[in-house]
Design an enzyme around this catalytic site. Sequence first.
Site, mmCIF file in Angstrom:
data_model
loop_
_atom_site.group_PDB
_atom_site.id
_atom_site.type_symbol
_atom_site.label_atom_id
_atom_site.label_comp_id
_atom_site.label_asym_id
_atom_site.label_seq_id
_atom_site.Cartn_x
_atom_site.Cartn_y
_atom_site.Cartn_z
ATOM 1 N N CYS A 115 0.794 -1.232 0.000
ATOM 2 C CA CYS A 115 0.000 0.000 0.000
ATOM 3 C C CYS A 115 0.829 1.286 0.000
ATOM 4 O O CYS A 115 0.468 2.234 -0.715
ATOM 5 C CB CYS A 115 -1.013 -0.001 1.144
ATOM 6 S SG CYS A 115 -0.453 -0.675 2.703
ATOM 7 N N ARG A 173 7.369 -11.363 5.003
ATOM 8 C CA ARG A 173 6.985 -11.184 6.399
ATOM 9 C C ARG A 173 7.727 -12.199 7.264
ATOM 10 O O ARG A 173 7.759 -13.389 6.944
ATOM 11 C CB ARG A 173 5.469 -11.331 6.556
ATOM 12 C CG ARG A 173 4.730 -10.249 5.775
ATOM 13 C CD ARG A 173 3.242 -10.422 5.770
ATOM 14 N NE ARG A 173 2.609 -9.369 4.967
ATOM 15 C CZ ARG A 173 1.307 -9.289 4.715
ATOM 16 N NH1 ARG A 173 0.496 -10.205 5.221
ATOM 17 N NH2 ARG A 173 0.831 -8.316 3.980
ATOM 18 N N GLN A 211 0.712 -11.129 -3.089
ATOM 19 C CA GLN A 211 -0.660 -10.680 -2.861
ATOM 20 C C GLN A 211 -1.276 -10.173 -4.160
ATOM 21 O O GLN A 211 -0.620 -9.479 -4.934
ATOM 22 C CB GLN A 211 -0.686 -9.545 -1.831
ATOM 23 C CG GLN A 211 -0.348 -9.961 -0.419
ATOM 24 C CD GLN A 211 -0.532 -8.806 0.549
ATOM 25 O OE1 GLN A 211 -0.032 -7.713 0.319
ATOM 26 N NE2 GLN A 211 -1.246 -9.049 1.622
ATOM 27 N N ASP A 249 -3.017 -7.644 -4.739
ATOM 28 C CA ASP A 249 -3.313 -6.469 -3.932
ATOM 29 C C ASP A 249 -3.927 -5.363 -4.788
ATOM 30 O O ASP A 249 -3.519 -5.166 -5.937
ATOM 31 C CB ASP A 249 -2.005 -5.957 -3.314
ATOM 32 C CG ASP A 249 -2.186 -5.495 -1.883
ATOM 33 O OD1 ASP A 249 -3.337 -5.466 -1.420
ATOM 34 O OD2 ASP A 249 -1.187 -5.169 -1.241
ATOM 35 N N HIS A 281 -5.551 -1.157 -4.331
ATOM 36 C CA HIS A 281 -5.890 0.004 -3.507
ATOM 37 C C HIS A 281 -6.695 0.961 -4.370
ATOM 38 O O HIS A 281 -6.287 1.315 -5.474
ATOM 39 C CB HIS A 281 -4.627 0.645 -2.941
ATOM 40 C CG HIS A 281 -3.898 -0.296 -2.035
ATOM 41 N ND1 HIS A 281 -2.876 -1.104 -2.476
ATOM 42 C CD2 HIS A 281 -4.090 -0.613 -0.718
ATOM 43 C CE1 HIS A 281 -2.458 -1.861 -1.475
ATOM 44 N NE2 HIS A 281 -3.169 -1.592 -0.405
ATOM 45 N N LYS A 289 -12.902 -3.656 8.359
ATOM 46 C CA LYS A 289 -12.907 -4.423 7.112
ATOM 47 C C LYS A 289 -14.065 -5.415 7.091
ATOM 48 O O LYS A 289 -14.576 -5.834 8.131
ATOM 49 C CB LYS A 289 -11.594 -5.174 6.919
ATOM 50 C CG LYS A 289 -11.397 -6.343 7.876
ATOM 51 C CD LYS A 289 -10.101 -7.091 7.591
ATOM 52 C CE LYS A 289 -9.899 -8.235 8.603
ATOM 53 N NZ LYS A 289 -8.637 -8.958 8.374
ATOM 54 N N HIS A 313 -8.526 -0.799 0.773
ATOM 55 C CA HIS A 313 -7.623 -1.926 0.525
ATOM 56 C C HIS A 313 -8.481 -3.116 0.099
ATOM 57 O O HIS A 313 -9.458 -3.446 0.765
ATOM 58 C CB HIS A 313 -6.858 -2.324 1.784
ATOM 59 C CG HIS A 313 -6.007 -1.238 2.362
ATOM 60 N ND1 HIS A 313 -4.625 -1.303 2.374
ATOM 61 C CD2 HIS A 313 -6.332 -0.061 2.969
ATOM 62 C CE1 HIS A 313 -4.148 -0.214 2.964
ATOM 63 N NE2 HIS A 313 -5.157 0.545 3.339
#
Length: 655
Positions: A344, A373, A391, A393, A395, A476, A522
């Site tokens: 992000c 991670r 991911q 991902d 945004h 979320k 997100h």
Amino acid sequence: MADGFSLFTDRAIVAMRVDGELKDLAVEVTDSNTVEPVFIDSEDGLNILRHSAAHVLAQAVQRINPETKLGIGPPINDGFYYDFDPEAPFTPEDLKALEKEMQRIVKQGQRFVRRVVSEDEAREELANEPYKLELIGLKGGSTGDDNESVEVGGAELTIYDNVDPKTGEVCWKDLCRGPHVPSTRVLGNGWALMRSAGAYWRGSEKNPMLQRVYGTAWATKDELRAYQTRLEEAAKRDHRKLGVEMDLFSFPDEIGSGLAVFHPKGGIIRHEIETFMRSELLKHGYDVVNTPHITKGTLFETSQHLAWYKDGMFPAMHLDSVVNEETGETIKPGQDYYLKPMNCPFHNLIFRARARSYRELPLRLAEFGTVYRYEKSGTLAGLTRVRGLTQDDAHIYVTDEQVKGEIKSQLNFVFDTLRAYGLNDFYLELSTRDPEKSVGTEEQWAEAEQTLREVGEESGLELVADPGGAAFYGPKISVQARDAIGRTWQLSTVQLDFNQPALFELDYAAADGTRKQPVMIHRALLGSVERFFAILLEHYAGAFPVWLSPVQVVGIPVAEQYGEYLDDVIAQLRARGVRAEVDHADDRMPKKIRTHTKAKVPFQLIAGEDDRAAGAVSFRFRDGTQLNGVPVAEAIERITAAIANHDQVSTAWTE
């Protein structure tokens, strides 16, 4: 005054809620109290049953080996565990002996009796239990992340005595908050010990390694058997086992824990997952971006990940310093760089790279971004918990007025996409604010949570509350999908963020000419490609739909002279993009069929003299059914249609 036993005579009631708090049935109540029964097969009832089973386990351990020191024994999903510090690790034979001793305790019908003690009294009674003594000081305070609250999670300390119902003798005792079932007999035959493993005390690698014994407990023996059957089916579907059998992926020691490599067959499945996802992103108005794997630490200082998430990040690499070789003086101090745990902040920089207008919003930035991670080694689990993950991902930057419509649109996108992968059974979970781990005002959180709640309710799906489960920057909605054997997996998340746009000073030109801050959403649809790969592999038990199967068609000649004929058929399929091959090995046809059936190939095309003479092939399907004499052109159309339609084909088509 009355107690729970006099209020509730149904034996399926194992505890009660008094003014909202769980209590033992032995507690006395008045007419002014609001009292509700807790049934054994409810969520609360099962947790109480499982925690009681943990006490029975601990008592059995100390009956067999009185010198064993006690840790904690909380209920967990589908069961319980108890941590011990024994002289030697538990063996499978030890677990069998413990089960026999537990059964004796269950049959004895010991009563669980609660009593309040002071800290001094608790320390005196538990003087020989060092781990319990450590927990006593936590009374009323933080109890960490490892379920210590089952011991000291209230305003007062309590000990539960296990009492012989015939003699009144105290057979055993444990520091515990409770409540418990009235008697060990309630456990009946609905429990079993599962396995043992090492576990650090209170989850910290700095603490001693203890022995954790896992068990399960259910309201009835039939429910226990059903659970054990599910476990057997889950073991057959374990993606780690199938990954080896099907030659899909591995975790080489030379690379490191939690870092997977995908082999050719696994790589093609992953390619198909990502290719379909990318095509859907473009159809739904996303812009595809790409960002580096590493960045200066200042980026994560701005995003506050270093403040909130540093323990989950790999250590910094200090780079770019310049030192005078003669004097040793630092000319340029250098900077800390980090492997990125999140995408992000990078996307925020892309938004901020130039002036933005309201006409560009919603702006949807998507990336298959690999992040890193530092998960603890004990938490790694095949592809479902790794240290390097990709991911899917996204945004999305929107105006205040666009928030609700965009979230609704994103959820519909999620539902359609998951169904395309063959996951059709899901519900929603709403994660709300943890006041101790959040940024932003109460008003912002209340508005955001209400918006998500409305969208979730309007979807028509079940909406389950997850109090305090939100990330620090916003609430979320997550999509919880059930797989083929009923297990639940958290997949997609749609999360509001009113923190990062402010931190990065993001703005856009509004219609009235002012500069306004966008709202950031997100969205992770698959979660991570690695974890989603594992979920699909277990959902299908390796027998993927045709479009995802690494090998979609294998040609098997009845005899060597029909191989050339099948080569031509397979060449036509390959020209249509089908992953197809002919097995020209020297093995006999029945062995080839067994080999490719075990490999879960969707279509085996068999050809002999009759097929060649007729310009046809014979299909053999995964379940052993056959369809003979299908013209080659028709066979090709059927196969390509099954791929295009994402069909799951396991048996012969009906005419």
